[in-house]
Design an enzyme around this catalytic site. Structure first.
Site, PDB file in Angstrom:
ATOM      1  CG  ASP A  87     -17.053  -5.577  -6.027  1.00 21.88           C
ATOM      2  OD1 ASP A  87     -16.236  -5.972  -6.890  1.00 21.88           O
ATOM      3  OD2 ASP A  87     -16.713  -5.102  -4.927  1.00 21.88           O
ATOM      4  CG  HIS A  88     -16.911  -8.754 -12.732  1.00 25.48           C
ATOM      5  ND1 HIS A  88     -17.119 -10.087 -12.425  1.00 25.48           N
ATOM      6  CD2 HIS A  88     -16.974  -8.683 -14.077  1.00 25.48           C
ATOM      7  CE1 HIS A  88     -17.288 -10.774 -13.533  1.00 25.48           C
ATOM      8  NE2 HIS A  88     -17.205  -9.957 -14.557  1.00 25.48           N
ATOM      9  NE  ARG A  89     -13.503  -5.442  -5.672  1.00 20.57           N
ATOM     10  CZ  ARG A  89     -13.334  -4.551  -4.715  1.00 20.57           C
ATOM     11  NH1 ARG A  89     -12.125  -4.239  -4.293  1.00 20.57           N
ATOM     12  NH2 ARG A  89     -14.381  -3.953  -4.162  1.00 20.57           N
TER      13      ARG A  89
END
Ligand code: CAO
Length: 452
Positions: free
Chosen positions: A424-426
């Site tokens: 999850d790039h967040r």
């Protein structure tokens, strides 16, 4: 001619002894077919039980706080017509009310949203504001958060929320004991509508919403014989969860290759030593152990995103995707960091067997921190696994193959295992993901490193 029928709790999955938290009708009330009668509260969400038929409530058999399971008598209902309808209607009530939270972990997480919807929600009203209401519904769908608490609200407030297309589970209650009031519903809808106005492009193709052409409607039978088969229950649940995760999580996949030549030799040796034992020492057991070690080294992979907080877990539970005749399920090995390889192999084999037999209990699919999806026994080189929310990363493993690798002086045969880490790039940056994967590759190349 009227008759009195018994209204019982329909199929609510594996939930048992679920408390009744709200009685939405009283004796003497006239109810419509599929009108919610009582609300149950499972550990995941609230479930409205709809009326199987239209009629008049004669007698209530439960009260707030009663505990019920499938088949428990809720009330006696006086209905107009006897006969077959009485038999057939409860079937529709069954399917409408079933929360279906029994199989996959993803699915179990996913159902919380669905379960809170009344089984027979009327469509949002088609007044002059319908466009705004549908915009609001679109925005509401795009918001993942719920209040996280069971919603306590009177039938009229629930009715109002349904009419406005608002999900009661997402509304914070400001009434006595946290009950949701009419004003809370109105304030919530106002807020959603003002967000819709602040995002004027919603649905109009300006980039802030999805503006899609309709799904192709093809008459397949025109081109040859076809047969429609319903999706399995697991597929329906896991499909919805996968769709949500794919749409809502900005996925990136980092690919890596691990040299497992030594590890495979060790695995074969161990297997030979264990050959009288029933349990096979599989590569997946090593991967589970290696992932638990990697999670300790890189704590941001062992988190969940909750609103603006990152919740760091101090336990290491690893799920693994298992292919079953009915679809994908994800059993979870708890405290994998504390278990030896042979124990991990044994537990994995037991869970995989239960999964294939459809006998996994909900708690055996809950509490996962990180998942592994291994297609190595089947084939493929790399793939992009979908994150099992609320986890923030998943490791995809493909088939190992013997390759000619240059060791600086010559080509040598090495067994190479492809690893695909979706994150999850967040929560996780690309560099961190590359480090995690590189660490995994190092540990798999020389398993002694796990001791460091
Ligand atoms: N590379 C090469 N061979 C591999 C391998 C790999 N990465 N992983 C497993 N193998 C081999 C095994 O050693 C075994 O070989 P032998 O029969 O010669 O001993 C064979 O492949 C079969 O292994 P397996 O798949 O039965 O066992 P496993 O421990 O690797 O996996 C399980 C168990 C439950 C994960 C697996 O049965 C399964 O269901 N896999 C599918 C998961 C899936 O569907 N993922 C996709 C999710 S997204 O849609």
């Amino acid at each position: 001619m009227s008759q009195v029928i018994e209204v019982k709790v329909p199929d609510i999955g594996d939930y048992k002894d679920v408390p009744v938290i709200d009685i939405l009708i009283s004796p003497g009330d006239t109810v419509e077919h599929e009108q919610p009668l009582v609300t149950l509260e499972s550990d995941k969400a609230t479930i409205d039980i709809p009326s199987p038929r239209a009629g008049t409530v004669k007698e209530l058999k439960v009260q707030s706080g009663s505990r019920v399971s499938e088949g428990s008598l809720i009330l006696l209902l006086e209905v107009e017509e006897a006969g077959k309808q009485a038999e057939s209607q409860p079937e529709s009530a069954k399917s409408a009310a079933a929360p279906q939270a029994t199989q996959s972990t993803q699915a179990a997480e996913a159902t919380s949203e669905k379960e809170t919807k009344p089984a027979s929600s009327p469509a949002p009203s088609t007044s002059a504001t319908s466009a705004s209401v549908s915009q609001a519904a679109a925005i509401e769908k795009s918001i993942a958060t719920t209040t996280g608490r069971p919603s306590h609200a009177s039938p009229s407030v629930r009715q109002l929320a349904r009419e406005l297309g608002a999900d009661i589970q997402r509304i914070a209650g400001n009434g006595p004991k946290g009950r949701i009031t009419k004003e809370d519903v109105q304030a919530y809808v106002k807020q959603i509508l003002s967000q819709a106005q602040a995002a004027p492009g919603m649905g109009s193709g300006s980039g802030s919403g999805l503006s899609l052409v309709p799904w192709p409607n093809v008459d397949f039978a025109k081109f040859g014989p076809v047969e429609a088969k319903p999706l399995s229950r697991i597929k329906k649940i896991s499909g919805a969860a996968l769709h949500r995760n794919w749409v809502m999580i900005p996925h990136v996949t980092n690919h890596e290759e691990a040299d497992i030549t030594q590890l495979e030799a060790f695995r074969v040796q161990l297997s030979q030593e264990q050959k009288n034992a029933e349990v096979k020492v599989t590569l997946l057991a090593f991967l589970i152990k290696a992932c638990a070690a990697a999670l300790k080294q890189f704590p941001s992979f062992n988190t969940s995103l909750v609103d603006d907080n990152l919740v760091y877990k101090q336990y290491y539970n690893i799920g693994f995707a298992a292919d079953t005749p009915n679809g994908l399920v994800v059993p979870v090995i708890k405290n994998a960091d504390q278990k030896g390889l042979l124990d991990l192999a044994q537990e994995m084999a037991e869970l995989a067997k239960l999964a294939r037999e459809g006998k996994l209990k909900p708690e055996q699919m809950q509490g996962g921190c990180f998942s592994i999806s291994s297609l190595g026994g089947i084939g493929g080189t790399h793939f992009t696994p979908i994150i099992n929310a609320p986890e923030v990363a998943i490791l995809g493993v493909s088939r190992s193959s013997m390759r000619a690798v240059w060791d600086g002086q010559q080509f040598v045969p090495r067994l190479i295992l492809p690893l695909s880490l979706s994150y999850d790039h967040r929560v996780i940056d690309g560099a961190e993901a590359a480090r995690f994967n590189a660490y995994l590759a190092k540990v798999l190349a020389d398993f002694r490193r796990i001791l460091l």
